[in-house]
Scaffold this motif. Structure first.
Motif, short mmCIF file in Angstrom:
data_model
loop_
_atom_site.label_atom_id
_atom_site.label_comp_id
_atom_site.label_asym_id
_atom_site.label_seq_id
_atom_site.Cartn_x
_atom_site.Cartn_y
_atom_site.Cartn_z
N PRO A 85 -20.49 51.35 -5.86
CA PRO A 85 -20.09 50.37 -4.85
C PRO A 85 -20.05 48.94 -5.40
O PRO A 85 -20.81 48.58 -6.29
N MET A 86 -19.13 48.18 -4.83
CA MET A 86 -19.12 46.73 -5.01
C MET A 86 -19.77 46.16 -3.75
O MET A 86 -19.15 46.16 -2.69
N PRO A 87 -21.04 45.73 -3.80
CA PRO A 87 -21.70 45.30 -2.57
C PRO A 87 -21.22 43.93 -2.13
O PRO A 87 -21.65 42.91 -2.66
N MET A 88 -20.30 43.90 -1.18
CA MET A 88 -19.79 42.62 -0.68
C MET A 88 -20.67 42.24 0.52
O MET A 88 -20.26 42.33 1.66
N PHE A 140 -22.07 44.42 -9.63
CA PHE A 140 -21.71 43.08 -9.18
C PHE A 140 -20.49 42.57 -9.94
O PHE A 140 -20.08 41.43 -9.77
N SER A 141 -19.94 43.41 -10.79
CA SER A 141 -18.67 43.08 -11.41
C SER A 141 -17.60 43.96 -10.79
O SER A 141 -17.72 45.19 -10.80
N PRO A 142 -16.56 43.35 -10.24
CA PRO A 142 -15.52 44.18 -9.61
C PRO A 142 -14.87 45.14 -10.60
O PRO A 142 -14.37 46.18 -10.21
N ARG A 143 -14.90 44.79 -11.87
CA ARG A 143 -14.22 45.64 -12.86
C ARG A 143 -14.93 46.95 -13.11
O ARG A 143 -14.39 47.85 -13.73
N GLN A 144 -16.18 47.05 -12.65
CA GLN A 144 -16.93 48.27 -12.88
C GLN A 144 -17.13 49.06 -11.61
O GLN A 144 -17.88 50.03 -11.61
N ILE A 191 -11.59 39.48 -5.29
CA ILE A 191 -12.47 40.46 -5.92
C ILE A 191 -11.87 41.86 -5.77
O ILE A 191 -11.89 42.66 -6.71
N TYR A 192 -11.29 42.11 -4.61
CA TYR A 192 -10.63 43.40 -4.41
C TYR A 192 -9.51 43.56 -5.44
O TYR A 192 -9.35 44.61 -6.06
N ASP A 193 -8.74 42.50 -5.65
CA ASP A 193 -7.64 42.57 -6.61
C ASP A 193 -8.14 42.83 -8.03
O ASP A 193 -7.44 43.43 -8.84
N GLN A 194 -9.35 42.38 -8.32
CA GLN A 194 -9.88 42.55 -9.68
C GLN A 194 -10.47 43.93 -9.92
O GLN A 194 -10.77 44.29 -11.05
N MET A 195 -10.67 44.69 -8.85
CA MET A 195 -11.21 46.04 -9.04
C MET A 195 -10.11 46.93 -9.63
O MET A 195 -8.95 46.82 -9.27
N ALA A 196 -10.55 47.83 -10.54
CA ALA A 196 -9.58 48.72 -11.15
C ALA A 196 -9.25 49.87 -10.21
O ALA A 196 -10.08 50.32 -9.45
#
Ligand code: SF4
Lengths: 169, 208
Positions: A37-40, A69-73, A94-99
């Motif tokens: 998870p990306m905890p937003m 806490f990194s969107p890329r992971q 941040i959503y855009d930066q997620m793979a």
């Protein structure tokens, strides 16, 4: 496939170390059981998200304990809290930066619809800026509800045509 | 209470322009805007009111003159006493008072918030930017004429607005502001809800 094997289940004597499956189910099996998870965490719901991650509820049982806490992971953004218009741009960025592949859970009334904050400062539902896969009701939702949402999301991902999508991408 | 009477009397002696302000709790005083920095400095340095508890403002509504009042709440950690100082902004169109950041560093964010919400400028403030709303937001949300639901404006980030098509919208009020019922024993009844459910997004609000 024509075979003399009459056994229905996997038989190691016959098949050795080979397991036959479908690409989709293998990929989905991997994806569903390590959904980081990306905890937003934007407001009070984030406390409940932390509770879900801790020992009493233990989100690790569902393979989603590695809060990144990194969107890329990360694979799944959990929007936990009130999204103000000022924060909305950051959430979208941040959503855009997620793979890819990526999913979004809108946790609680605020993230789902703006909740009780019918005001000039609050985004009326995070689905206005990012696509949401699962909504959770409650203010705040109990940890069980978040776990339920995670299982619902896993069930959804299990039905995805991942291999086809991969080929297309 | 003797200490209370004292400070008002002492203040009145030092600043003859001070007038008593009706108050139900703390001792309170009205001062003309020009005297405020000197009076606050006097209270801080000579009367022991060393702590700025709050700095806020009142909008008495459009058409009322003076329209804006800035209010300071001071606490003395020595005398264990509070005092409230209020001052009317001379201009209703471009209200301004002097900044007190040089007296209390903590006034910095309070003044930015008052500026953000009421549009009152603080002359001499080192960094007077909006603090809650974003830079470039065209309204001052706590002014009386501003609707709670907000006004349609572009998103703060033009790129994201182009990407998502989202805007800052007037929030759907669905039957009036959401409020909780305090003192309700039945917690289900106390939950925040629209108090007037005779109208919503689909059904217009009945006339009066
Ligand atoms: S839904 Fe309730 S608990 Fe969650 S962020 Fe909003 S106000 Fe807080």
């Amino acid at each position: 496939m024509v075979t003399t094997n009459t056994e229905i289940a996997y038989n190691s004597k016959i098949e050795g170390e080979v397991i036959v499956s479908r690409m989709d189910s293998v990929i989905n099996w991997i994806r569903t059981n390590s959904m980081w998870p990306m905890p937003m965490g934007l407001a009070c719901c984030a406390i409940e998200l932390m509770g879900t991650a801790s020992s009493r509820f233990d989100i690790a049982r569902f393979g989603a304990e590695v809060m990144r806490f990194s969107p890329r992971q990360s694979d799944c953004m959990i929007v936990a809290g009130t999204v103000t218009y000022k924060m909305a741009s950051a959430v979208r960025r941040i959503y855009d930066q997620m793979a890819e592949p990526k999913w979004v859970i809108a946790m609680g009334a605020c993230a789902s619809s703006g909740g009780m904050y019918r005001s000039y400062a609050t985004l009326q539902g995070v689905d206005r800026i990012v696509p949401v896969d699962v909504y959770i009701s409650g203010c705040p939702p109990r940890p069980e509800a978040l776990l339920d949402a995670l299982m619902k999301l896993q069930a959804k991902v299990r039905l995805e045509r991942s291999a086809t999508n991969l080929r297309r991408a | 209470m003797s200490a209370t009477v004292d400070v008002l009397a002492v203040l009145k002696e030092k600043f003859p322009s001070a007038t008593p302000r009706p108050s139900l709790d703390l001792p309170a005083v009205n001062l003309p805007v020009g005297d405020v920095p000197a009076a606050l400095k006097f209270l801080r340095d000579e009367q022991g009111f060393d702590f700025l508890v709050d700095l806020t403002a009142i909008d008495w509504a459009e058409g009322v003159a003076p329209r804006f009042t800035v209010v300071y709440h001071l606490l003395s950690t020595v005398r264990h006493d509070y005092i409230r100082v209020a001052t009317d902004c001379p201009s209703d169109e471009s209200p301004a008072v002097a900044s007190v950041v040089s007296l209390w560093a903590g006034a910095n964010w309070h003044e930015r918030e008052v500026y953000d919400m009421f549009g009152i400028t603080f002359t001499g403030h080192p960094d007077l930017r909006r603090i809650l709303m974003w830079d470039g937001y065209p309204y001052f949300p706590l002014r009386k004429e501003f609707p709670l639901a907000g006004i349609d404006t572009p998103l703060p980030d033009a790129e994201i607005m182009a990407e998502t098509g989202a805007r800052v919208i007037a929030a759907p009020m669905a039957g009036g502001p959401f409020v909780a019922a305090p003192g309700e024993i039945n917690l289900t009844e106390a939950e925040p809800r629209a108090k007037d459910e005779s109208w919503n997004e689909r059904r217009a609000k009945p006339d009066a």
